[in-house]
Design a protein around this motif. Structure first.
Motif, short mmCIF file in Angstrom:
data_model
loop_
_atom_site.label_atom_id
_atom_site.label_comp_id
_atom_site.label_asym_id
_atom_site.label_seq_id
_atom_site.Cartn_x
_atom_site.Cartn_y
_atom_site.Cartn_z
N LEU A 76 38.65 28.23 30.36
CA LEU A 76 39.19 28.96 29.13
C LEU A 76 40.57 29.26 28.95
O LEU A 76 41.00 29.20 28.00
CB LEU A 76 38.57 30.57 29.08
CG LEU A 76 38.65 31.33 27.89
CD1 LEU A 76 37.74 30.55 26.51
CD2 LEU A 76 37.92 32.82 27.97
N GLU A 77 41.13 29.14 30.11
CA GLU A 77 42.55 29.37 30.01
C GLU A 77 43.38 27.95 29.67
O GLU A 77 44.41 28.23 29.17
CB GLU A 77 42.98 29.69 31.47
CG GLU A 77 42.80 30.93 31.99
CD GLU A 77 43.39 31.15 33.21
OE1 GLU A 77 44.03 30.39 34.06
OE2 GLU A 77 42.96 32.55 34.03
N ARG A 78 42.57 26.87 29.87
CA ARG A 78 43.16 25.83 29.40
C ARG A 78 42.82 25.18 28.04
O ARG A 78 42.98 24.23 27.57
CB ARG A 78 42.76 24.61 30.51
CG ARG A 78 43.53 24.63 32.00
CD ARG A 78 43.15 23.69 32.69
NE ARG A 78 42.01 23.50 33.26
CZ ARG A 78 41.28 23.69 34.18
NH1 ARG A 78 41.87 24.54 35.11
NH2 ARG A 78 40.06 23.63 34.59
N LEU A 79 42.03 26.01 27.21
CA LEU A 79 41.51 25.58 26.19
C LEU A 79 42.41 26.05 24.91
O LEU A 79 43.25 26.99 24.96
CB LEU A 79 40.22 26.82 25.82
CG LEU A 79 39.32 26.16 24.69
CD1 LEU A 79 38.64 24.83 25.02
CD2 LEU A 79 37.88 27.10 24.55
N ALA A 80 42.37 25.00 24.03
CA ALA A 80 43.36 25.16 22.76
C ALA A 80 43.32 26.48 22.15
O ALA A 80 42.01 26.90 21.81
CB ALA A 80 43.49 24.04 22.04
N PRO A 81 44.17 27.27 21.65
CA PRO A 81 43.99 28.36 20.88
C PRO A 81 43.18 28.13 19.76
O PRO A 81 42.25 29.22 19.25
CB PRO A 81 45.31 28.73 20.61
CG PRO A 81 46.29 28.28 21.66
CD PRO A 81 45.56 26.92 21.87
N GLU A 82 43.11 27.01 19.00
CA GLU A 82 42.44 26.68 17.70
C GLU A 82 40.86 26.78 18.02
O GLU A 82 40.05 26.85 17.12
CB GLU A 82 42.97 25.62 17.06
CG GLU A 82 42.70 24.39 17.80
CD GLU A 82 44.11 24.35 18.34
OE1 GLU A 82 44.21 23.03 18.67
OE2 GLU A 82 44.80 25.23 18.79
N VAL A 83 40.52 26.67 19.30
CA VAL A 83 39.21 26.59 19.91
C VAL A 83 38.67 27.75 20.49
O VAL A 83 37.64 28.25 20.29
CB VAL A 83 38.98 25.25 20.95
CG1 VAL A 83 37.67 25.21 21.25
CG2 VAL A 83 39.27 24.05 20.16
N ALA A 84 39.68 28.42 21.20
CA ALA A 84 39.24 29.56 22.06
C ALA A 84 39.05 30.83 21.10
O ALA A 84 38.33 31.57 21.16
CB ALA A 84 40.37 29.90 22.88
N GLN A 85 40.14 30.79 20.20
CA GLN A 85 40.02 32.19 19.38
C GLN A 85 38.49 32.04 18.41
O GLN A 85 37.95 33.24 18.43
CB GLN A 85 41.10 32.25 18.18
CG GLN A 85 42.40 32.57 19.06
CD GLN A 85 42.42 33.95 19.55
OE1 GLN A 85 41.81 34.68 19.29
NE2 GLN A 85 43.05 34.03 20.97
N PRO A 86 37.90 31.24 17.85
CA PRO A 86 36.67 31.43 17.09
C PRO A 86 35.74 31.52 18.40
O PRO A 86 34.61 32.27 17.80
CB PRO A 86 36.74 29.97 16.44
CG PRO A 86 37.86 29.44 16.14
CD PRO A 86 38.61 29.65 17.45
N TYR A 87 35.84 31.03 19.36
CA TYR A 87 34.55 31.31 20.34
C TYR A 87 34.79 32.69 20.70
O TYR A 87 33.64 33.33 20.91
CB TYR A 87 34.88 30.25 21.44
CG TYR A 87 34.04 30.77 22.75
CD1 TYR A 87 32.59 30.52 22.39
CD2 TYR A 87 34.36 31.19 24.09
CE1 TYR A 87 31.62 30.77 23.42
CE2 TYR A 87 33.56 31.38 25.04
CZ TYR A 87 32.23 31.31 24.73
OH TYR A 87 31.30 31.51 25.87
N LEU A 88 36.01 33.21 21.08
CA LEU A 88 35.97 34.73 21.42
C LEU A 88 35.69 35.72 20.20
O LEU A 88 34.98 36.56 20.36
CB LEU A 88 37.42 34.90 21.58
CG LEU A 88 38.06 34.58 22.93
CD1 LEU A 88 39.44 34.72 23.09
CD2 LEU A 88 37.24 34.84 24.15
#
Length: 470
Positions: A281-293
């Motif tokens: 999760l730390e290495r995930l791009a923000p545009e991918v991490a934010q919708p997942y969160l």
């Protein structure tokens, strides 16, 4: 009810093959041993007989040769014995099985460097029946041993109650996936239509979350906010007037939930953490991490609203005095949920909410992995607010995938005895580890209700609006 061990037929075939291999190896080894023994024995008889028959063969004395031959033909291993002269004419031929075919051992009779005769002996062939008859004790012991192994497998390989509960949960998850697994005719044809309402996770790298996500998120949390305001405005005693259906009577609830509850209220905290062993999760791009969160947060709000809302179900009635202290939110470290209420109800509510979150995430995680999308399993730790730091520390070393840890005072832990199964950890090295327990199972009534709420959350599209598919 006793459940049978799995794949008994396959294990029986394996045991039968093992027994047959034992017999084959026994027959081959015994046959080789008997062959070598009779070969050595025949060579010794021929050697000795050639020396004793030297004079009688030179004089063509058939009577003396017959006497000598009869001494050896009585041996059970000798099939035929023949003494011939210099011209290969048989002088004496005897034996108990002269027509049998077996190993032939010959030796010439030499006198003054000249062959005056020949001795030939035929040993009995080794019979498999004879070998098996001589090894009956080993065969019987091997058969008894394999039968004993069969009964041991049937007894020890039966699934335990814990395993049956886990299997039941997995089956329910598969049923939920199949229920809304109908493909649509739009661009994402491999994604089921109902999944689009429950799986708002990692978008493609070329898609960014739109501004409408915040609006829809507010709609999804509106029912929870309304519920909190109603709980603050109303007297908790008013919720006792809600009627229950015939199938949701007091007989289905633990007895202690219908006793007069204590006036003391507790505040419990649920720590929801991603089980992220490789720090993805730390290495995930923000545009991918934010919708997942955002998806995780919406599912958490749905779970809180479904369990703590004013509904006429077994679970809602069991935790009717419990309130949500504040709206939860998700970040890369997870989320924290604070519950307050009477001791019996808030303790049970914390476990039910934690389990509901875990089984929700299990379905979402499996479906996302099936679609090659980013997702993570979760683990949950539940404690009082005073023990918040202790649980946070214990989860770093004892958390498991889809696992639930509980750290309660003894008086709260005893309230769960009739509805929740727990287990202490092995070899604790601190006071907190000695008091901590792992969730092992839930009563059948509560588990069925949780599965129903999970399915309703994942399949409902009218009450909740989610952001665009990701």
């Amino acid at each position: 009810m006793n459940h049978l061990a799995p794949r008994q037929g396959l294990f029986a075939v394996i045991l039968l093959a093992s027994f047959c291999l034992h017999l084959l190896v026994l027959a081959l080894s015994s046959e080789k041993q008997q062959y070598d023994y009779r070969t050595n024995k025949g060579e010794k008889i021929v050697e000795q007989l050639s020396k004793e028959a030297l004079v009688a063969v030179s004089n063509q004395d058939r009577i003396s040769l017959s006497v000598l031959a009869n001494r050896y033909q009585l041996d059970s291993d000798v099939a035929r014995l023949t003494i011939s002269g210099a011209d290969k004419t048989a002088l004496v031929q005897t034996g108990v099985a002269q027509n049998d075919m077996g190993q032939v051992i010959e030796k010439p009779i030499i006198q003054n460097n000249q062959q005056v005769g020949q001795v030939a002996i035929t040993m009995k062939a080794v019979s498999n029946g004879e070998v098996l008859a001589s090894q009956w004790l080993f065969i019987l012991g091997s058969a008894v041993l394999h039968i004993f192994l069969w009964f041991i497998y049937r007894y020890n390989a039966r699934p335990t109650q814990e395993q049956l509960l886990q299997i039941g949960e997995k089956v329910q998850q598969r049923v939920a996936l199949a229920r809304f697994g109908v493909p649509t005719a739009n661009v994402s044809q491999n994604v089921p239509q109902d999944d689009k309402d429950s799986e708002k996770q990692t978008p493609p790298s070329n898609e960014r979350p739109q501004a409408t996500d915040n609006k829809t998120g507010e709609k999804a949390g509106f029912s929870i906010q309304s519920y909190l305001q109603q709980q603050q405005a109303k007297n908790p005693s008013t919720s006792q007037n809600i009627a229950t259906t015939p199938t949701e009577t007091a007989d289905n609830l633990p007895k202690n939930l219908h006793q007069q509850t204590m006036a003391t209220e507790y505040e419990l905290a649920l720590q929801i953490r991603f089980y992220d062993e490789f720090k993805l999760l730390e290495r995930l791009a923000p545009e991918v991490a934010q919708p997942y969160l955002h998806l995780c947060e919406q599912l958490l709000k749905r779970a809180c609203d479904s369990l703590l809302g004013q509904r006429q179900s077994v679970l809602n009635q069991a935790v009717k005095s419990v309130t949500l202290k504040q709206l939860p939110y998700f970040d890369k470290h997870g989320a924290v949920v604070h519950l307050t209420g009477k001791s019996e109800e808030v303790t049970l509510a914390s476990v039910l909410l934690a389990k509901l979150i875990l089984i929700l995430n299990q379905v979402v995680y499996e479906k996302h992995r099936e679609l090659s999308r980013f997702a993570l399993p979760m683990s949950v730790g539940v404690s009082t607010t005073q023990q918040f730091a202790d649980v946070q520390h214990l989860m770093q070393s004892h958390a498991k995938e889809d696992g639930l840890l509980l750290l309660f005072p003894k008086n709260l832990l005893t309230l769960l005895n009739k509805s929740v199964q727990v287990k202490h950890i092995n070899n604790p090295i601190s006071i907190a580890e000695r008091e901590m327990v792992r969730y092992e199972g839930l009563s059948q009534v509560f588990m069925k209700e949780l599965i129903g709420k999970r399915d309703d959350i994942l399949t409902s599209t009218e009450r909740y609006q989610m952001s665009q598919p990701i």
